[in-house]
Design a protein around this motif. Structure first.
Motif, PDB file in Angstrom:
ATOM      1  N   ARG A  50     -32.800   4.761 -34.658  1.00 49.29           N
ATOM      2  CA  ARG A  50     -31.563   4.049 -35.013  1.00 49.29           C
ATOM      3  C   ARG A  50     -31.037   4.515 -36.361  1.00 49.29           C
ATOM      4  O   ARG A  50     -29.834   4.526 -36.589  1.00 49.29           O
ATOM      5  CB  ARG A  50     -31.802   2.530 -34.997  1.00 49.29           C
ATOM      6  N   LEU A  53     -29.201   7.733 -35.946  1.00 48.92           N
ATOM      7  CA  LEU A  53     -27.878   7.505 -35.355  1.00 48.92           C
ATOM      8  C   LEU A  53     -26.904   6.883 -36.355  1.00 48.92           C
ATOM      9  O   LEU A  53     -25.728   6.690 -36.048  1.00 48.92           O
ATOM     10  CB  LEU A  53     -28.003   6.586 -34.134  1.00 48.92           C
ATOM     11  N   TYR A  72     -27.474   8.651 -26.222  1.00 55.92           N
ATOM     12  CA  TYR A  72     -28.569   7.776 -26.656  1.00 55.92           C
ATOM     13  C   TYR A  72     -28.868   6.732 -25.600  1.00 55.92           C
ATOM     14  O   TYR A  72     -27.961   6.150 -25.020  1.00 55.92           O
ATOM     15  CB  TYR A  72     -28.160   7.108 -27.975  1.00 55.92           C
ATOM     16  N   PRO A  74     -31.036   3.310 -25.669  1.00 53.50           N
ATOM     17  CA  PRO A  74     -31.880   2.433 -26.470  1.00 53.50           C
ATOM     18  C   PRO A  74     -33.057   1.911 -25.669  1.00 53.50           C
ATOM     19  O   PRO A  74     -33.071   1.962 -24.439  1.00 53.50           O
ATOM     20  CB  PRO A  74     -30.943   1.299 -26.876  1.00 53.50           C
ATOM     21  N   LEU A  77     -33.377  -1.313 -22.425  1.00 51.51           N
ATOM     22  CA  LEU A  77     -32.096  -1.539 -21.756  1.00 51.51           C
ATOM     23  C   LEU A  77     -32.412  -1.800 -20.293  1.00 51.51           C
ATOM     24  O   LEU A  77     -32.050  -1.071 -19.413  1.00 51.51           O
ATOM     25  CB  LEU A  77     -31.227  -0.295 -21.904  1.00 51.51           C
ATOM     26  N   TRP A 137     -26.223   8.496 -16.808  1.00 50.55           N
ATOM     27  CA  TRP A 137     -25.183   7.887 -17.646  1.00 50.55           C
ATOM     28  C   TRP A 137     -25.166   8.531 -19.026  1.00 50.55           C
ATOM     29  O   TRP A 137     -24.122   8.785 -19.606  1.00 50.55           O
ATOM     30  CB  TRP A 137     -25.448   6.379 -17.770  1.00 50.55           C
TER      31      TRP A 137
END
Lengths: 232, 255
Positions: A50, A53, A72, A74, A77, A137
């Motif tokens: 994180r 990013l 990315y 996380p 999810l 995705w």
């Protein structure tokens, strides 16, 4: 910065409140590399992703190559968050792109070519299908770098193997750079270019052959860890 | 133009739009927020009724003031927002009842859509239309934020901006909703149609289509029931919504 490094991290320090989570961390990631980040729970792996990013305040330098496109996924999810959402697979992808041909190509790439899946509610997918869909995705806008935080959470061992070999195929296909957080040391050994082990403010960094020695693992994980090198 | 037509036009725009925004609020588990916000519009509604201007115009500044007060108090006291919301909205109700003659209290609490004039109606329709476009524009990003804020950030979504627009939309909808069903019942206007729609939907398309349809059916039938029976439209609108919800629960798709 030299052009072949897609990411350079120098003397990175992250504090959350009064707790130092990452201290004096430096490493570089070359274009096309697979860097895996390992370490016990609470070692700061997710915090590191994180921070890379740009989500968390930090000291030290994080230099991404200019204009680099980052994808990315996380941690966690999982279904919990989307299970109740009346959202079809198609609609989930439309949040990111309007190009339906591209969506279907991407879904085929991860082994979900069926029309039936396309219109299915996300909450009705199986755990493995869901995780594969997430990879598609993440890939859909053709990022150069992918950051994955434990992509096989909630998937059984067989499913996890499929996910990783899929990820590896995508890596080859798209000439990706991958930064991956995982607990699966076999995967680390098999696929990584470099390994970064984190444990609080200590860390080690290098190719897996040098890093994943029983002695080094003991230092990072404690004496209970068992890992056997595969004989190829 | 007859007051029935004006009521229907206002009711359709407000009921439909409140239900549309409600689909987002349900996903964010914020359906009930419209309740206290509706209550704290009461002083504004009281002023509007006493001085004879549109109740939504009276309500709006109080919703915004309420949201800002809750936000400031939260920063200062670190108390959970629900406790602060309780303090703020109860104060709103208390202030309103000091000033509001009992005769007008009913209108403030359960609304009276039949009071709208031509200008009110035109303003409502324009505001609803603009707000519809705004909500439709922020919808995909709000869904993404709802799934994962980190995911939204990587996609370049400015979370603060979208949340601000979303809260503003809630403030406007609550102010408009007060006109249709009164301060007590605004939460139902956003909460019930979206809940019924979710029972019957497996994708966003049907979810966001069914909710406004339910909202509009309830508003129209409530106003028509008033027209023929003189029963107050606000409570009838809510009860028809409830009826639709019960039917949707019976037909809910099996997982």
């Amino acid at each position: 910065m030299r052009r072949d490094y897609i990411l350079e991290v120098k003397n990175l320090a992250v504090r959350l409140g009064n707790v130092s989570v990452i201290d004096n961390l430096s490493f570089k990631v070359k274009r096309g590399e697979i860097l895996t980040i390992v370490g016990p729970n609470g070692a700061g792996k997710t915090v590191l992703l994180r921070t890379l990013l740009g989500f968390l305040p930090h000291q030290g330098e994080i230099n991404w190559q200019k204009g680099v496109k980052i994808g990315y996924l996380p941690q966690g999810l999982t279904f919990l968050k989307v299970r109740d959402l009346p959202l079809s697979v198609k609609e989930f992808f439309l949040l990111k792109t309007k190009n339906e041909n591209k969506i279907q190509r991407c879904l085929s790439l991860v082994g979900l070519p069926d029309k039936e899946i396309y219109t299915k509610r996300i909450g009705d997918l199986s755990g493995g299908q869901f995780q594969r869909m997430l990879i598609a995705w993440a890939l859909i806008n053709e990022p150069q770098v992918l950051l994955f935080d434990e992509p096989t959470t909630g998937v059984d061992i067989g499913g996890a193997k499929t996910i990783y070999s899929l990820l590896f195929n995508c890596w080859k296909e798209y000439n990706l750079t991958i930064i991956l957080v995982t607990h699966d040391l076999n995967i680390v050994y098999k696929y990584s270019t470099n390994v970064l082990c984190l444990n609080k403010d200590r860390f080690c960094y290098g190719p897996p052959q040098n890093i994943l020695t029983p002695e080094a693992l003991k230092r990072i994980y404690g004496p209970e860890i068992k890992f056997y090198k595969h004989q190829h | 133009m007859s007051s029935l037509v004006l009521s229907l036009v206002s009711g359709i725009s407000i009921g439909g739009l409140a239900a549309y925004l409600g689909t987002l609020m349900l996903q964010k588990r914020m359906s009930l927020v419209a309740g206290p916000l509706g209550h704290l519009t009461l002083p504004g509604v009281a002023l509007a009724l006493l001085y004879g201007f549109d109740v939504s115009i009276g309500a709006f500044p109080f919703v915004i003031l309420g949201i800002i007060l809750i936000w400031l108090l939260e920063l200062r006291t670190k108390l959970p927002p629900e406790a602060l919301t309780a303090i703020i909205f109860a104060s709103g109700v208390a202030i309103a009842f000091l000033f509001l003659p009992l005769k007008q209290a009913e209108v403030a609490l359960v609304g009276d859509i039949t009071r709208v004039n031509l200008i009110d109606t035109i303003v409502s329709v324009i505001v609803c239309f603009v707000l519809f476009l705004v909500i439709r524009k922020i919808f995909p990003q709000m869904i993404l934020i709802n799934i994962s804020e980190d995911l939204a950030k990587v996609e370049g979504v400015d979370i603060k901006k979208y949340n601000f627009l979303y809260l503003l939309a809630i403030g406007i909808i609550v102010s408009l909703g007060v006109k249709l069903v009164g301060s007590l019942l605004t939460a139902a206007l956003v909460a019930i149609p979206s809940a019924a729609a979710r029972n019957l939907s497996k994708n966003l398309h049907s979810y966001t289509l069914l909710a406004p349809i339910f909202g509009i059916i309830s508003a129209v039938s409530g106003i028509l029931v008033y027209y023929f029976t003189k029963l107050p439209a606000g409570p009838i609108i809510i009860l028809i919504n409830t009826l639709i919800f019960v039917i949707s629960a019976i037909f809910k798709r099996k997982p």
